[in-house]
Scaffold this active site. Structure first.
Site, PDB file in Angstrom:
ATOM      1  N   MET B 291      64.784  -0.873  41.578  1.00  0.00           N
ATOM      2  CA  MET B 291      64.440  -0.569  40.200  1.00  0.00           C
ATOM      3  C   MET B 291      64.496   0.931  39.924  1.00  0.00           C
ATOM      4  O   MET B 291      64.927   1.354  38.858  1.00  0.00           O
ATOM      5  CB  MET B 291      63.030  -1.095  39.937  1.00  0.00           C
ATOM      6  CG  MET B 291      62.633  -1.071  38.498  1.00  0.00           C
ATOM      7  SD  MET B 291      63.318  -2.498  37.643  1.00  0.00           S
ATOM      8  CE  MET B 291      61.814  -3.420  37.341  1.00  0.00           C
ATOM      9  N   ARG B 295      66.687   2.598  37.152  1.00  0.00           N
ATOM     10  CA  ARG B 295      66.096   3.303  36.013  1.00  0.00           C
ATOM     11  C   ARG B 295      66.830   4.603  35.714  1.00  0.00           C
ATOM     12  O   ARG B 295      67.057   4.943  34.550  1.00  0.00           O
ATOM     13  CB  ARG B 295      64.599   3.548  36.267  1.00  0.00           C
ATOM     14  CG  ARG B 295      63.808   2.275  36.088  1.00  0.00           C
ATOM     15  CD  ARG B 295      62.325   2.398  36.370  1.00  0.00           C
ATOM     16  NE  ARG B 295      61.685   1.134  35.995  1.00  0.00           N
ATOM     17  CZ  ARG B 295      60.397   0.852  36.122  1.00  0.00           C
ATOM     18  NH1 ARG B 295      59.573   1.763  36.618  1.00  0.00           N
ATOM     19  NH2 ARG B 295      59.906  -0.317  35.751  1.00  0.00           N
ATOM     20  N   TYR B 439      65.388  -2.728  28.826  1.00  0.00           N
ATOM     21  CA  TYR B 439      65.468  -3.338  30.159  1.00  0.00           C
ATOM     22  C   TYR B 439      65.150  -2.364  31.304  1.00  0.00           C
ATOM     23  O   TYR B 439      65.005  -1.173  31.070  1.00  0.00           O
ATOM     24  CB  TYR B 439      66.753  -4.137  30.359  1.00  0.00           C
ATOM     25  CG  TYR B 439      68.117  -3.506  30.298  1.00  0.00           C
ATOM     26  CD1 TYR B 439      68.331  -2.149  30.338  1.00  0.00           C
ATOM     27  CD2 TYR B 439      69.244  -4.336  30.227  1.00  0.00           C
ATOM     28  CE1 TYR B 439      69.623  -1.633  30.311  1.00  0.00           C
ATOM     29  CE2 TYR B 439      70.540  -3.835  30.193  1.00  0.00           C
ATOM     30  CZ  TYR B 439      70.721  -2.485  30.241  1.00  0.00           C
ATOM     31  OH  TYR B 439      71.976  -1.983  30.218  1.00  0.00           O
ATOM     32  N   GLU B 440      64.985  -2.929  32.475  1.00  0.00           N
ATOM     33  CA  GLU B 440      64.482  -2.166  33.633  1.00  0.00           C
ATOM     34  C   GLU B 440      63.126  -1.523  33.334  1.00  0.00           C
ATOM     35  O   GLU B 440      62.838  -0.411  33.798  1.00  0.00           O
ATOM     36  CB  GLU B 440      65.479  -1.082  34.071  1.00  0.00           C
ATOM     37  CG  GLU B 440      66.824  -1.581  34.524  1.00  0.00           C
ATOM     38  CD  GLU B 440      66.771  -2.573  35.686  1.00  0.00           C
ATOM     39  OE1 GLU B 440      65.778  -2.567  36.428  1.00  0.00           O
ATOM     40  OE2 GLU B 440      67.721  -3.360  35.819  1.00  0.00           O
ATOM     41  N   GLY B 441      62.286  -2.241  32.620  1.00  0.00           N
ATOM     42  CA  GLY B 441      60.987  -1.688  32.212  1.00  0.00           C
ATOM     43  C   GLY B 441      61.113  -1.026  30.866  1.00  0.00           C
ATOM     44  O   GLY B 441      61.827  -0.023  30.738  1.00  0.00           O
TER      45      GLY B 441
END
Lengths: 595, 595
Positions: B291, B295, B439-441
């Protein structure tokens, strides 16, 4: 499934408690619009928007308009919805009773527009454009033309368009090439191509009335040589009904980011028959009359889309369980807390709420002034009200659409990944909202209108219509400790606005690019200060209701939102002020070749 | 027709003149990556992105992915482009030579990623996800699994996915329900449904390797009970080639706002065979490794889309004739001036430019630290560099995607109505950029990561990796009159950041919601301060080149853009600071029922 409930409680608060809606019936011509009638209209409007228009919003976006052999098919259900819309008398709401209209106040029409934009912006463009055509014809056409076209536009059997833009010119209408050749019978033959014509072709009405900007032979160059023509799709026969097909045709439709159920047409005029509206070469005047009405309406589009996005975001934030409150579990019996507990989600929702409710108040303030400008018995009051409308029109258009776009994006963000897929409808609001920052004059053009035309107009007379009441309000309430949390920040923002105004005026004298370079930030500084004034007034009106008289917490929420606005949104004015003060140098000295 | 030219000149400036790109070859393992090789890679990458990927960007968006009978067809041309991509060795660029990779530095890989995102973000998601899967396996899988999967992921014959999200949980992975039942042969049978799986199914590779978060029987609740599994679409046969079809299948694909050529899949695991990666219940560790890499890559997506949007906006602003300069006609021989003359257009272009170039420098700063963290011979330098990467990862992700979205919207606005229609490609950049904030947090999660994890980590040790160099820089250059216009504003923003940091840390001690309520604004305050530092350094590096050594005006433009950033963008930090200081009260005290 996306949801929408017309925010009637808040609409009534703004109309009656902030904007003296009860005073409307005291204006000549508006006598019947007392609270009973107005509330009935709003209730019925809500029903229409919630149950007829909103259910077609997503399907309309998915389906889009279809172009085939010169005709445009609107999405499934639009024709039937339009029939209900027309039969319900909604096309005539804000029109002159002399032509079959209901003569409703601008305030009421504005609230209806907001609901329509929330429910189905694409649908709203069809009657919206008709109303623009109505305004131009009503203001400038001959009695003969008015008698022929207005009743049809008012009762909605015909619709209208405004044909301004051409492939090589949008903002700069002075470059228009469409030509109009006089014929012996007094009509004209129009030749040219117009693009981006909303509702230029569709299947909702039996006729379409195009208002077309074009040049007469030998017309002066630039905007001083542009005339306005009415060019119907079907030439009205003797009996007034649609007769022969005119030589105007849709050549294609655009594929757009949003408002996909609104047909955006390229229109070819191949010797189409048209009639002059108003005087030769004076077409821009009528165009501006229509444009000003449309600009307020476009501002309301941003508001309406922000509202529906907010409603869905709140519903999702209550439902979606994810993570735990930083302060300890709030719903320990469930696998996670609803995301409404998270500060950052609340920040987004409150920002959206403060935008939407503040913008509603600003839109209604402008509309209320419009009602006074049209109906007040005292000519000086009419003029004062009109001055205010002139001043705030670009602010309403640009601020409400910029904040509307920001709000719909917050509405997506609250949904996370579920906001990005089409299913929940939140991303459509973003795509739909994006156009409102562009059409009817980009927001950059609105900003130039504000600093270049409205600010200096009549030696600052327009400006004073805003500055004086705000200054008076601050003076009157500066010492009130209950209001200090609201009036203090307002006064600070207002000081920044006064300083920026003086600076731009002074610098602009020697270098007009200084005003241009400051324009967008100035418009936002102006707009946020206006919202601060309205939120301070909202707090003032709401505070006395706290406690027993506020069983559902409506006024408590108003005060809390006002506080949020002052603390978390209004500080933007500090940045805007610094940006304005920095001046034009960094952008004008940059070498063209280096971009 | 949309245009894209890789900004090689600026990439080289940032790499070599700001980030000591020449020092890369001095790091063990990167010896071959001298300027000759790096430049050759960048040139070749530019050719691929400009001529192979970019021409498929619009058509890919129009066509989208097609789902039929469990398979997904990517748009026309994608398969052939992927073949060229793979044959050119691009899947292996940043991979371990032990598995066939080229071992390129993160800096070089980041610049390549930027080009890919500018050219065709949808395409980039396929190799992008593969790389994420590669990172997780490389870091945590057994030697056996690595030997089986990594060479295939590295040479691109297989691709990868990351299966995290489920219908009821995205951010809160502790709620995951997908289960893994141990089998006697050491494999596991996986049951469950994953959603939003990018590249979950497609027709580009002969096999797809899913990395799946799931629960083992009796696993602890929450994230402490999540394990990671590798679940290939086809089970590798003895010879390593794809064998039997596994019980994992795509059930549907999402219809999205943008990245429409990237398949976003619902994946059903119906007893699919998988193998544990790493230790039981420790899946979140591998997930975070992957992740974090992702990010940074998602941040670069915002950068890349901003760049291509800017390039198109500049080209349009040069071509489009509309209106006259406020300072008098600049192109009197033409019917109107190009809109590049208008201050508000220049404001938008320079804002875009300052965003893009500043964000490029920030992305490269993070990537350069990553190279040191991986390759520096001195462990304390490695740790210091890793601290910095940890700290700025959420900032890069959120700031670059927020500014990227803002920039692509400016790119639409410069085009006016022509930006809203699909033809020119500008609106696609907005739709594509929107996902990167989610996305990705989500960016709200990034902000929480910054204030909740990174800020307090090791008693502020991460923070000092940023605060110390910036403070030292300000001290060292405070007295330099040539740099005063840059270091002055930087110092002011830095002061605000220091104050905000101390305030949040203090308030957060007693009330964690205070940190949450300040997080998003704090991340932006941090990010803008970082950009200010980089723009000050850019000005410092560029100033000595002005004059004779700057024939094409490159360095002049750098200094001018730095000045613009300081005067017109950095003032936002004032507003952010005030918003942070206002605290959590207005949002936390708001009654839930009142939303």
């Amino acid at each position: 499934m996306p949801i929408y409930k017309a925010p009637l409680r808040d609409m009534r608060f703004v109309l009656y408690e902030l904007m003296d809606g009860d005073g409307l019936a005291a204006l000549p011509g508006l006598e019947t619009f007392d609270r009973t009638l107005t509330d009935a209209i709003l209730d019925e409007a809500a029903r229409l928007c919630e149950t007829v228009l909103f259910p077609l919003n997503r399907s309309g976006d998915e389906e889009g308009c279809r172009f085939e052999n010169g005709t445009v098919a609107t999405p499934d259900g639009f024709a039937e919805a339009y029939r209900l819309f027309r039969d319900g008398g909604w096309t005539s709401l804000a029109c002159d009773p002399a032509y079959g209209g209901q003569g409703a106040p601008a305030t009421v029409a504005t609230l209806f527009q907001e609901m329509m934009c929330s429910a189905n912006l694409s649908f709203g463009t069809y009657p919206g454009l008709s109303h623009g055509a109505y305004v131009a014809l009503h203001g400038y056409a001959s009695e003969e033309i008015k008698a022929r076209y207005l009743p049809k536009l008012v009762d909605g059997t015909w619709s209208g368009t405004m044909c301004l833009t051409e492939p090589h010119c949008g903002t700069d209408l002075g470059l228009i090439r469409t030509s109009a050749e006089p014929r012996e019978d007094g009509s004209h033959a129009l030749f040219g191509t117009k693009i981006f014509i909303s509702a230029g072709e569709h299947d909702l009405t039996e006729n379409i009335v195009h208002l077309v900007l074009a040049r007469l032979p030998g017309a002066p160059k630039g905007t001083a040589g542009i005339s306005l023509f009415v060019v119907p799709k079907y030439l009205p026969a003797e009996d007034g009904r649609p007769g022969l097909r005119n030589a105007v045709a849709c050549g294609s439709i655009e594929h757009k980011m949003g408002i996909r159920a609104s047909s955006t047409c390229l229109m070819n005029f191949d010797g189409a028959t048209g009639w002059l509206v108003g005087e030769p070469h004076k077409g821009m005047r009528a165009m501006f009359a229509m444009m000003n009405a449309e600009r307020l309406a476009v501002g309301v589009q941003g508001l309406g889309l922000g509202e529906v996005s907010y409603q869905n975001a709140v519903a999702y934030a209550r439902d979606r369980l994810q993570g735990r409150s930083l302060a300890g579990a709030k719903a320990p019996e469930r696998p996670a807390d609803p995301i409404l507990v998270h500060p950052d989600v609340r920040r987004m929702l409150l920002t959206a709420r403060a935008h939407v409710e503040g913008c509603r108040a600003l839109a209604l303030w402008a509309a209320r002034a419009l009602d006074d400008a049209r109906h007040h018995p005292d000519p000086s009051e009419r003029r004062a009200a009109d001055d205010f409308v002139q001043l705030v029109t670009p602010v309403v258009k640009a601020l409400l659409t910029d904040l509307g776009f920001e709000t719909t994006n917050l509405g997506v963000q609250v949904f996370g990944g579920h906001g990005y897929i089409r299913e929940h409808g939140q991303e459509q609001h973003v795509r739909d909202a994006r156009i409102a920052q562009i059409y009817e004059g980009t927001n950059g053009i609105q900003a130039l209108d504000l600093v270049g035309r409205k600010m200096p107009a009549h030696a600052g007379r327009y400006l004073r219509r805003f500055f004086h009441p705000v200054a008076d309000y601050i003076d009157a309430h500066a010492a009130d400790p209950e209001l200090a949390a609201f009036v203090g920040p307002l006064a600070k923002a207002f000081g920044r606005l006064q300083q920026a105004t003086a600076t731009i005026a002074r610098r602009g004298l020697s270098r007009p690019e200084e005003a241009g370079a400051a324009a967008s930030e100035y418009l936002h500084l102006f707009g946020l200060t206006a919202l601060a004034y309205l939120w301070a007034r909202t707090a003032e009106v709401s505070l006395p209701h706290l406690g027993e008289t506020d069983p559902d917490g409506y006024y408590r929420a108003k005060v809390a939102t006002a506080r949020f606005f002052m603390e978390r949104i209004l500080p933007r004015t500090g940045a805007l002020s610094a940006q304005i003060m920095a001046g034009a140098r960094t952008m004008m000295d940059f070498e063209d070749a280096a971009f």
